[in-house]
Design an enzyme around this catalytic site. Structure first.
Site, PDB file in Angstrom:
ATOM      1  N   GLU A  67       0.831  -1.206   0.000  1.00  0.00           N
ATOM      2  CA  GLU A  67       0.000   0.000   0.000  1.00  0.00           C
ATOM      3  C   GLU A  67       0.862   1.251   0.000  1.00  0.00           C
ATOM      4  OE1 GLU A  67      -3.369   0.029  -0.305  1.00  0.00           O
ATOM      5  OE2 GLU A  67      -3.119  -2.126  -0.599  1.00  0.00           O
TER       6      GLU A  67
ATOM      7  N   TRP B  22       2.002   1.778  -3.483  1.00  0.00           N
ATOM      8  CA  TRP B  22       0.938   2.405  -4.283  1.00  0.00           C
ATOM      9  C   TRP B  22       0.983   3.920  -4.102  1.00  0.00           C
ATOM     10  CZ3 TRP B  22      -2.191   1.326  -8.145  1.00  0.00           C
ATOM     11  CH2 TRP B  22      -2.569   0.000  -8.410  1.00  0.00           C
TER      12      TRP B  22
ATOM     13  N   ASN C 283     -10.764   2.016   3.067  1.00  0.00           N
ATOM     14  CA  ASN C 283     -10.278   2.019   1.689  1.00  0.00           C
ATOM     15  C   ASN C 283     -11.121   1.158   0.749  1.00  0.00           C
ATOM     16  OD1 ASN C 283      -8.229   2.846  -0.286  1.00  0.00           O
ATOM     17  ND2 ASN C 283      -7.740   0.658  -0.357  1.00  0.00           N
TER      18      ASN C 283
ATOM     19  N   TRP D 128     -16.362  11.326 -12.603  1.00  0.00           N
ATOM     20  CA  TRP D 128     -15.521  10.967 -11.464  1.00  0.00           C
ATOM     21  C   TRP D 128     -14.936  12.196 -10.771  1.00  0.00           C
ATOM     22  CZ3 TRP D 128     -10.390  12.483 -11.896  1.00  0.00           C
ATOM     23  CH2 TRP D 128      -9.933  12.778 -13.186  1.00  0.00           C
TER      24      TRP D 128
ATOM     25  N   TRP E 130      -9.580   7.519  -7.621  1.00  0.00           N
ATOM     26  CA  TRP E 130     -10.783   7.806  -8.390  1.00  0.00           C
ATOM     27  C   TRP E 130     -10.626   7.387  -9.853  1.00  0.00           C
ATOM     28  CZ3 TRP E 130     -15.722   8.815  -7.601  1.00  0.00           C
ATOM     29  CH2 TRP E 130     -16.113   9.122  -6.296  1.00  0.00           C
TER      30      TRP E 130
END
Length: 473
Positions: free
Chosen positions: A276, A279, A343, A361, A384
């Site tokens: 994570e 990311w 999340n 979005w 998003w």
């Protein structure tokens, strides 16, 4: 005697702060800290009132921590980034500053601001930049064509190869300085709405205790339990990372103490959590490689041709948690009441707005930023665009989450739903994700809206909209 200025931005910490550490290397130099609030700029970027309140509270604590080192933290307010540069230039003249130290920010406007500083400073004042909030410098993890990766997994593999060869060290806390005649001014109230935030505390020791507790007690089961919103198995460190209260290197340090060589066990909870953090790194690198991502542009060009419905009533129902889909509504109510969302639920609610309601979005991206205590442009934009199938490494547009089955999968008994939607408290587990079926079968009245759309019909319309946009490219 030299005078060094440390310009604090999204690095509100004393521990492991390379800009601060470097400024303090010369033991004879005077060191001054500076923070400039820019409320008008914050409003333009939809920063949430909760995040601003957290920044204010954290600055009060940071000023105390720096005072213990005999480093004054000066506080100033400017409307925008351009004015803030003029403030710094004047301050440098007033205090005869020789060098300025700061940790990089990677958003488009922030990078433009930093270039402006260099242009306006006297030529004899030097600026020193550091990558204090990432493991690696953007554009150093590149593919064979020396380009930024477009897909996460190859980026992660290349990142890990470089990381393991050169595991970063923590920058130690500076030694106390000689006392200065300059006095810190009060951290003034900010010209911004006030709103309470949950989950996060401005006290650094308590924040580090939360990090230590997470690594020691929850990381082992992180892979299996992180997607269940009724369980407290996420780290709750996101706001600390977004504002630099804690660094990613500190996260790694605490993690590796509990799980040495965890990167060799890629199915472990420790590696899943570290993944994570990678990311986060990936999204920060992307906005440097592709600055237009900071300008409300999709990564995939043809998706800008999608004909959105953008129904304002549907958007309001989504925002307020009144769509008639319990897992969506519970998640949105959690966000609205706390300034944070699990999340997995961020993915589900984002998918619902785009793929079920066919709303742009960017509407959702801005709304999240306006509510989140942990708002971070790169991560929020990346998340998003992933959900909307408009970004790099995004989910294919024809894969659309079913909100009912997502709820059944990740909140099977409705524990999370009942926490945030008390009007569904008496609905049996079997029907908690479709409460109106239960109500109709049993002649019950429930104070809860009917589904705003029928998922199967909405899915078909979304596929048609995406396919039409792709054909027109």
């Amino acid at each position: 005697m030299k005078t060094n200025l440390v310009w604090f931005r999204n690095d509100l910490r004393v521990l492991d702060n390379p800009a601060l550490s470097k400024a303090c290397e010369d033991k004879d130099a005077s060191v001054i800290g500076l923070y400039i609030a820019t409320p008008q700029q914050w409003r333009a970027h939809d920063m949430s009132a909760r995040q601003v309140c957290f920044i204010h509270d954290r600055l009060i604590e940071l000023q105390k921590e720096l005072a213990a080192l005999n480093i004054p933290l000066l506080f100033q307010t400017s409307d925008n980034f351009t004015d803030s540069i003029d403030e710094i230039v004047q301050l440098c003249k007033k205090h005869a500053v020789d060098q300025i130290f700061y940790n990089n920010q990677y958003e488009y406007n922030e990078r433009k601001r930093d270039r402006l500083l260099k242009d306006k400073l006297d030529s004899d004042i030097k600026c020193f930049e550091f990558d204090g909030n990432l493991f690696s410098t953007p554009l150093t993890v590149l593919n064979g064509q020396q380009q930024m990766y477009k897909v996460f997994t190859p980026f992660r593999n290349a990142f890990l190869d470089l990381f393991i060869q050169n595991i970063p060290n923590i920058h130690s806390k500076p030694e106390p300085r000689k006392k200065l005649t300059i006095k810190a001014n009060k951290i003034a109230a900010l010209d911004y709405p006030k709103e309470d935030y949950d989950f996060f505390v401005p006290d650094i020791q308590k924040a580090l205790e939360k990090l230590e507790e997470f690594c020691a007690e929850k990381v082992e089961d992180y892979t299996e339990k992180r997607d269940i919103p009724s369980l407290d198995y996420t780290s709750h460190l996101s706001a600390y990372l977004a504002l630099g209260v804690i660094s990613v290197r500190q996260c790694f340090q605490y993690l590796v103490q509990e799980y040495p060589d965890f990167w060799e066990k890629q199915k472990s909870g420790a590696f899943t959590w570290f993944n994570e953090l990678i990311w986060r790194e990936f999204y920060q690198h992307l906005i440097v490689a592709h600055p237009y991502l900071c300008k409300h542009k999709p990564f995939i060009d043809w998706t800008d041709r999608i004909k959105w419905k953008n129904n304002p009533d549907h958007f309001e129902q989504w925002k307020t948690g009144n769509t008639g889909y319990p897992i969506i509504d519970a998640a949105m109510r959690q966000l609205n009441q706390t300034g944070w969302m699990h999340n997995r639920l961020r993915m589900i609610t984002a998918s619902f707005l785009v793929k079920d309601l066919l709303i742009d979005w960017r509407w959702g991206e801005r709304y999240f930023m306006s509510q989140l205590t942990d708002g971070d442009l790169a991560a929020n934009n990346g998340g998003w665009q992933w959900a909307a199938s408009t970004g790099t490494d995004s989910t294919p547009y024809f894969r659309i989450f079913n909100p009912t089955t997502q709820g059944q999968r990740f909140d099977p008994k409705g524990d999370f739903i009942r926490q945030w939607i008390p009007e569904l408290a008496k609905v049996p587990d079997k029907f908690i994700h479709e409460p109106h079926i239960w109500a109709e079968k049993n002649g019950k009245l429930i104070d809860y809206p009917q589904p705003v759309v029928i998922h199967d019909i909405a899915r078909k319309e979304t596929l048609e909209a995406f396919e039409a946009a792709k054909k027109s490219a």
